[in-house]
Write an enzyme that holds these catalytic residues in place. Structure first.
Site, short mmCIF file in Angstrom:
data_model
loop_
_atom_site.label_atom_id
_atom_site.label_comp_id
_atom_site.label_asym_id
_atom_site.label_seq_id
_atom_site.Cartn_x
_atom_site.Cartn_y
_atom_site.Cartn_z
N HIS A 1 14.92 -28.87 2.11
CA HIS A 1 15.10 -29.94 1.11
C HIS A 1 16.55 -30.35 1.27
O HIS A 1 17.45 -29.49 1.27
CB HIS A 1 14.85 -29.44 -0.31
N CYS B 1 12.02 -35.89 0.97
CA CYS B 1 13.45 -35.85 0.67
C CYS B 1 14.32 -35.96 1.92
O CYS B 1 15.41 -36.57 1.88
CB CYS B 1 13.81 -34.57 -0.09
#
Length: 150
Positions: free
Chosen positions: A34, A102
């Site tokens: 992430h 993301c």
């Protein structure tokens, strides 16, 4: 300086991907990344929407990697305008675990700010998983499989 662009990389698996990915997927993953971008005194990332917070205050814990990517010649006003445009591409309805997540958001923001892309090891994971037999099951997983969902 506030225009310094910093990439923060978090491992959503907390090290488990490295241990089990080879057996589960047939490919070795070092993490389930992430990413977020720190610039102009804030940290920006994509969850179910584009988010902004105080740097280091996300729910993802401590980053496993931090990359200083350089200084941007863009202003915060230009960044906010770009983020407003990116809301069409990055939102709850468009999220996809492999194709629009993301990391894709961070890559777009870094390209806007610095005209460069994220380090290869981050985006290569998507490509590696897309080549596995299980990839088809992930392709249809939009917002129902968003480990970073708010």
């Amino acid at each position: 300086m506030h225009n310094e662009v910093v990439l923060r990389v978090y491992d959503l698996s907390n090290g488990q991907a490295k241990a089990i990915s080879k057996k589960l997927l047939g490919v070795q993953l070092d993490g389930i990344w992430h990413t977020s971008i720190e610039v102009f005194g804030s940290e920006y990332f994509f969850s179910t929407q584009i988010m902004k917070c105080v740097p280091g205050m996300t729910k993802y814990g401590l980053p496993v990697h931090v990359h200083n990517l350089g200084a941007s010649n863009k202003t915060i006003v230009e960044l906010e305008e770009e983020l407003s445009k990116l809301k069409k591409k990055f939102n709850f309805k468009t999220y996809n675990v492999l194709l629009n997540n993301c990391n894709h958001f961070s890559d777009d923001v870094v390209f806007f700010l610095l005209e460069k892309n994220l380090p290869k090891y981050i985006m290569e994971i998507h490509e590696s998983v897309l080549r596995t037999p299980l990839a088809a099951s992930f392709i249809g997983m939009g917002n129902q499989f968003n480990p970073g969902a708010e």
